[in-house]
Design an enzyme around this catalytic site. Structure first.
Site: not given
Ligand code: PEP
Length: 256
Positions: A11-12, A217, A238-239
């Protein structure tokens, strides 16, 4: 060897503790419709761990709790840091270590990552150790060598049993939050090379048991393509982990 698939949400620096509690409740509701053996992990910011862990405990939600970082000392005068035992006390069983954002913005070196990996294991948590190359390395064709060096340094000096429990997240830096991804085949090549590196360090049984996630992503639309690859055991998201719907769609794609 059948390794259990894992989908972990990072979730950063998003969600207050109240928002995190609602998000995990929403995920729990949507997960009821998912059948299949996938290990689901959420990693809220430190400030959300207590609230999310309370929901998980009281509602018996089948989601494991992880933190996004940890310090290696047990306690002491380290203002602002969080010790491993503080995380296990809140119910954390996983902790992300060496995310590229920490390497980039907080100068985390492989040596620091290695200390954190060891500290996580010593406290009974499983580290999700992140590795991955910047774009220039990818373009120079040096990805596997670069990632191998990160694994050799980050996973040095472990007990063989711990190496077998290790989770490595392969996250190309240029793919994080950009909408760009490597092809699933190319992600699998790097995942296979990570497994071979652990095999050279700790022997084939540990290599066969440890899990390699792909991250960068991952979305409901592309997750299944990565999960079809034999050396990819799931995803670090992440997102798309900040919305219950998209996160649970990715979990569904991992059921097999
Ligand atoms: C992450 O922060 O570990 C990540 C993979 O981000 P995202 O899925 O948004 O690229």
């Amino acid at each position: 060897m059948d390794r259990r698939m894992m989908v972990a949400g990072n979730w950063k620096m998003y969600t207050t503790s109240a928002e995190g509690a609602v998000l995990v409740q929403d995920m729990a509701r949507e997960l009821e419709a998912v059948h299949g053996d996938v290990e689901v992990v959420v990693c809220p910011p430190f400030t959300g761990l207590k609230a999310v862990s309370t929901v998980i405990e009281y509602d018996r939600v089948p989601i494991a709790l992880g933190a996004q970082d940890v310090f290696w000392e047990r306690e002491g005068a380290f203002t602002g840091e969080i010790a491993p035992g503080m995380l296990t006390h809140l119910g954390c069983t996983y902790v992300i270590v060496g995310h590229s954002e920490r390497r980039e913005h907080f100068n985390e070196t492989d040596e620091i990552v290695n200390r954190k990996v060891k500290a996580a294991f010593a406290s009974g948590m499983t580290p999700i150790m992140c590795v991955g190359e910047p774009l220039a390395i990818r373009e120079s064709g040096e990805t596997e060598r670069f990632v191998r060096d990160q694994v050799l340094a980050g996973a040095a000096g472990l007990e063989t049993d711990d190496a077998a429990r290790l989770v490595v997240a392969y996250e190309p830096i240029w793919a994080i939050g950009t909408g760009r991804t490597p092809t699933p085949e190319s992600a699998n090549d790097v995942a296979r090379s990570i497994r071979a590196t652990i095999g050279a360090m700790y022997g084939p049984p540990a290599a066969m048991q440890m899990r390699v996630l792909y991250g960068g992503s991952v979305k409901p639309e592309n997750a299944a393509h990565f999960f079809r690859e034999p050396d990819v055991d799931g995803a670090l998201v992440g997102g798309a982990s900040l919305k219950a719907g998209s996160f649970v769609e990715i979990v569904k794609a991992a059921t097999r």
